[in-house]
Design an enzyme around this catalytic site. Structure first.
Site, PDB file in Angstrom:
ATOM      1  N   ASP A  46       0.779  -1.253   0.000  1.00  0.00           N
ATOM      2  CA  ASP A  46       0.000   0.000   0.000  1.00  0.00           C
ATOM      3  C   ASP A  46       0.809   1.301   0.000  1.00  0.00           C
ATOM      4  O   ASP A  46       1.778   1.425   0.757  1.00  0.00           O
ATOM      5  CB  ASP A  46      -0.855   0.107   1.270  1.00  0.00           C
ATOM      6  CG  ASP A  46      -1.567  -1.159   1.640  1.00  0.00           C
ATOM      7  OD1 ASP A  46      -1.509  -2.124   0.883  1.00  0.00           O
ATOM      8  OD2 ASP A  46      -2.183  -1.169   2.719  1.00  0.00           O
ATOM      9  N   GLN A  62       4.111   0.654   2.311  1.00  0.00           N
ATOM     10  CA  GLN A  62       4.346  -0.597   3.038  1.00  0.00           C
ATOM     11  C   GLN A  62       5.545  -1.282   2.392  1.00  0.00           C
ATOM     12  O   GLN A  62       5.549  -1.538   1.177  1.00  0.00           O
ATOM     13  CB  GLN A  62       3.109  -1.496   2.954  1.00  0.00           C
ATOM     14  CG  GLN A  62       1.963  -1.005   3.810  1.00  0.00           C
ATOM     15  CD  GLN A  62       2.256  -1.197   5.292  1.00  0.00           C
ATOM     16  OE1 GLN A  62       2.073  -2.260   5.824  1.00  0.00           O
ATOM     17  NE2 GLN A  62       2.711  -0.140   5.965  1.00  0.00           N
ATOM     18  N   TRP A  70       5.856 -10.277   1.442  1.00  0.00           N
ATOM     19  CA  TRP A  70       5.380  -9.494   2.590  1.00  0.00           C
ATOM     20  C   TRP A  70       5.993 -10.030   3.882  1.00  0.00           C
ATOM     21  O   TRP A  70       6.262 -11.222   4.002  1.00  0.00           O
ATOM     22  CB  TRP A  70       3.852  -9.626   2.612  1.00  0.00           C
ATOM     23  CG  TRP A  70       3.154  -8.748   3.589  1.00  0.00           C
ATOM     24  CD1 TRP A  70       2.819  -7.440   3.416  1.00  0.00           C
ATOM     25  CD2 TRP A  70       2.697  -9.127   4.897  1.00  0.00           C
ATOM     26  NE1 TRP A  70       2.172  -6.988   4.534  1.00  0.00           N
ATOM     27  CE2 TRP A  70       2.079  -7.994   5.458  1.00  0.00           C
ATOM     28  CE3 TRP A  70       2.745 -10.294   5.653  1.00  0.00           C
ATOM     29  CZ2 TRP A  70       1.503  -7.995   6.727  1.00  0.00           C
ATOM     30  CZ3 TRP A  70       2.179 -10.304   6.923  1.00  0.00           C
ATOM     31  CH2 TRP A  70       1.570  -9.157   7.443  1.00  0.00           C
ATOM     32  N   GLU A 225     -10.418  -2.096   4.397  1.00  0.00           N
ATOM     33  CA  GLU A 225      -9.067  -1.616   4.684  1.00  0.00           C
ATOM     34  C   GLU A 225      -8.870  -0.232   4.066  1.00  0.00           C
ATOM     35  O   GLU A 225      -9.639   0.192   3.199  1.00  0.00           O
ATOM     36  CB  GLU A 225      -8.021  -2.587   4.091  1.00  0.00           C
ATOM     37  CG  GLU A 225      -8.116  -3.995   4.668  1.00  0.00           C
ATOM     38  CD  GLU A 225      -7.029  -4.950   4.187  1.00  0.00           C
ATOM     39  OE1 GLU A 225      -6.480  -5.676   5.023  1.00  0.00           O
ATOM     40  OE2 GLU A 225      -6.728  -4.959   2.991  1.00  0.00           O
ATOM     41  N   TRP A 308      -3.827  -8.937  -3.868  1.00  0.00           N
ATOM     42  CA  TRP A 308      -3.361  -9.868  -2.837  1.00  0.00           C
ATOM     43  C   TRP A 308      -3.405 -11.328  -3.295  1.00  0.00           C
ATOM     44  O   TRP A 308      -2.711 -12.174  -2.740  1.00  0.00           O
ATOM     45  CB  TRP A 308      -4.145  -9.679  -1.529  1.00  0.00           C
ATOM     46  CG  TRP A 308      -3.589  -8.551  -0.710  1.00  0.00           C
ATOM     47  CD1 TRP A 308      -4.229  -7.390  -0.367  1.00  0.00           C
ATOM     48  CD2 TRP A 308      -2.276  -8.473  -0.137  1.00  0.00           C
ATOM     49  NE1 TRP A 308      -3.394  -6.596   0.372  1.00  0.00           N
ATOM     50  CE2 TRP A 308      -2.185  -7.238   0.531  1.00  0.00           C
ATOM     51  CE3 TRP A 308      -1.169  -9.310  -0.138  1.00  0.00           C
ATOM     52  CZ2 TRP A 308      -1.031  -6.824   1.198  1.00  0.00           C
ATOM     53  CZ3 TRP A 308      -0.014  -8.900   0.529  1.00  0.00           C
ATOM     54  CH2 TRP A 308       0.041  -7.667   1.180  1.00  0.00           C
TER      55      TRP A 308
HETATM   56  C1  FRU Z   1      -3.879  -3.613   2.809  1.00  0.00           C
HETATM   57  C2  FRU Z   1      -3.252  -4.023   4.108  1.00  0.00           C
HETATM   58  C3  FRU Z   1      -3.585  -3.048   5.208  1.00  0.00           C
HETATM   59  C4  FRU Z   1      -2.456  -3.207   6.160  1.00  0.00           C
HETATM   60  C5  FRU Z   1      -1.302  -3.460   5.238  1.00  0.00           C
HETATM   61  C6  FRU Z   1      -0.267  -4.398   5.771  1.00  0.00           C
HETATM   62  O1  FRU Z   1      -3.234  -4.100   1.679  1.00  0.00           O
HETATM   63  O2  FRU Z   1      -3.652  -5.331   4.449  1.00  0.00           O
HETATM   64  O3  FRU Z   1      -4.855  -3.225   5.792  1.00  0.00           O
HETATM   65  O4  FRU Z   1      -2.251  -2.075   6.964  1.00  0.00           O
HETATM   66  O5  FRU Z   1      -1.839  -3.994   4.050  1.00  0.00           O
HETATM   67  O6  FRU Z   1       0.855  -4.441   4.947  1.00  0.00           O
END
Ligand code: FRU
Length: 488
Positions: A46, A62, A70, A225, A308
């Site tokens: 994000d 992120q 991730w 989110e 995702w």
């Molecule tokens: C959305 C999310 C958010 C979270 C982040 C974690 O893609 O799941 O809700 O803060 O990514 O990386």
């Protein structure tokens, strides 16, 4: 005389080859985008803390710097003066004993309401304890603050963190904070399961619950989110509030996607006035949020250009993911229904190495000798119902975009590498267009992605593709949509 010149110009179709990509190792990496921001190396998801200050746009994101999947989340950082060229910056925020640093936003605290100093750049983020969260424990996400007095270069976490404790939810994250002038206080929109919760604060440190908003009208979607909330003004002066909500799953083409509601917000409560719409029907547009403090009241959005379902498997190395191009959002309406229109905000004329522009393409049109790695293609047609556009290479890889029965489709089954995930080309991607014909098409191809805006940004689709060789053939046909249109 002027009219004749204009007509002459409109009749011209042009293919222009501009600056080639710099010949350095970075741009020779397979699928490395040039027009879109991607991290040097490591995993990105994000966009976070989008904020403009003192001539610079800040994109935090992120980030897992040491892996292409991730993991413990940091905030990476990039800056731009023109939304077109981005510079990598050092990591802004790293995990600490309170947790990983999940998504959030940033504000410029002009009047020093938080006490960190006038014009402090304040990041509001989620602390996430992953081990406990995965064990199904509630209350493992809370909100924290960090501030920077040197325009985002160095950051100090607030000693009193967390500033907003979880009251027992499992999902309690992604704070979007902005200054609400009529109430003279900060508002926070927070994603809390399948709703958005609003809080208010005078000082960014003490937060008070105001209300919860959920959607009772549509079928349940994946977890809510990354919200955003802002006001936009129509060309006739009408003002509406736009609430953006991202959903981790069950978007129309599978996996994650971005919706928006239009309505009213009085500083306490958001009231939706119409059903939600999807902001982009492509599968690769997620966590879309907007810049705070942008000049000229512009509402500029960036999204993570992935999904995702397969983001951690796409065939790129040594990084994964890019952001969409920044887009300007505008409010428009038709028959009493409001919607957002989008326009690319980057200076693409400067960046795209191939540009095609035509008001009156003679169809069918085919060119076989193009370098379509970084191309911007714009043309208009006249209420077309059956447009068919193909980008392909000599290996037989092809991406097909077409209209049928008042809908728009993108078929990436044969687009290149697809076997890294069954979800990637499980279905032909489709977008409803309310039976509307096509008038304008703008398409930006950048190595491994295509962003398409239709009918002056009313419809939008973003997809990733991984052709083994660049597409070199462009074919465009439509039996119905020929004829001259005069658009500015
Ligand atoms: C959305 C999310 C958010 C979270 C982040 C974690 O893609 O799941 O809700 O803060 O990514 O990386």
């Amino acid at each position: 005389m002027l009219a004749r010149c204009v007509l002459l110009f409109l009749a011209l179709a042009s293919w222009a080859q501009a600056a080639p990509a710099p010949a350095n190792a970075y741009y020779s990496e397979a699928y490395r985008p040039w027009l879109h921001y991607s991290p040097n190396k490591g995993w990105m998801n994000d966009p976070n803390g989008l904020v403009y200050y003192n001539g610079t746009y800040h994109l935090f994101y992120q980030y897992h710097p040491n892996s292409t999947v991730w993991g413990p989340m940091h905030w990476g950082h990039a800056t731009s003066n023109d939304l077109t060229h981005w510079s990598h910056q050092p990591v802004a925020l790293s995990p600490d004993q309170k947790g990983w640093i999940f998504s959030g936003s940033a504000v410029i605290d002009k009047d020093n309401r938080a006490g960190f100093g006038a014009n402090a750049m304040v990041a509001v983020f989620t602390y996430h304890n992953d081990a406990l969260w995965k064990a199904g424990q509630k209350n493992t996400e809370s909100q924290g603050l960090a501030y920077s007095m040197d325009e985002g270069k160095t950051w100090t976490k607030y000693a009193g963190n967390p500033v907003l404790n979880n009251s027992g939810e499992q999902d309690f994250r992604d704070p979007k904070v902005f200054w609400h002038e009529p109430m003279k206080r900060w508002t926070m929109a927070l994603a809390t399961g399948n709703q958005i919760t609003f809080f208010s604060s005078k000082d960014l440190k003490q937060w008070q619950h105001e209300s919860d908003f959920t959607d009772e009208t549509s079928a349940p979607l994946g977890v809510w989110e990354c919200p955003d909330l802002f006001k936009l003004r129509n060309h006739d002066g009408t003002e509406k509030w736009v609430l953006i909500v991202n959903h981790g799953d069950k978007a129309p083409n599978g996996g994650s996607g971005t919706r928006y509601f239009i309505g009213q917000f009085d500083g306490q409560r958001f009231i939706a006035e119409q059903d939600a719409r999807w902001l982009d029907y492509g599968p690769d547009f997620y966590a879309g949020v907007t810049f705070e403090n942008a000049p000229d009241n512009r509402r500029l959005l960036m999204a993570w250009m992935s999904n995702w379902q397969y983001a951690q498997k796409v065939p790129t190395h040594p990084w994964r993911s890019a952001m969409t191009l920044p887009r300007e959002l505008r409010l428009d309406s038709e028959n009493g229904q409001y919607f957002l229109k989008q326009q690319f905000a980057a200076n693409l004329s400067e960046l795209a190495s191939l540009q095609y522009r035509s008001k009156t393409p003679k169809l069918p049109l085919q060119r076989n000798d193009l370098d379509l790695r970084r191309a911007r293609i714009r043309f208009s047609v006249n209420n077309a119902q059956d447009l068919n556009l193909v980008l392909k290479n000599d290996r037989g890889e092809q991406l097909r975009l077409y209209q049928k029965d008042g809908r728009f489709f993108i078929d990436r089954h044969l687009s290149g590498q697809t076997d890294f995930s069954p979800d990637f080309s499980r279905k032909t991607l489709e977008m409803p267009m309310n039976g509307e014909g096509l008038n304008d098409v703008e398409l930006v191809m950048d190595r491994a992605s295509v962003e398409v805006l239709l009918n002056r940004g009313r419809y939008s689709m973003t997809v990733q593709v991984f052709p083994v060789e660049a597409y070199s053939t462009f074919r465009l046909e439509s039996a119905s949509g020929t004829g001259v249109r005069y658009l500015s």
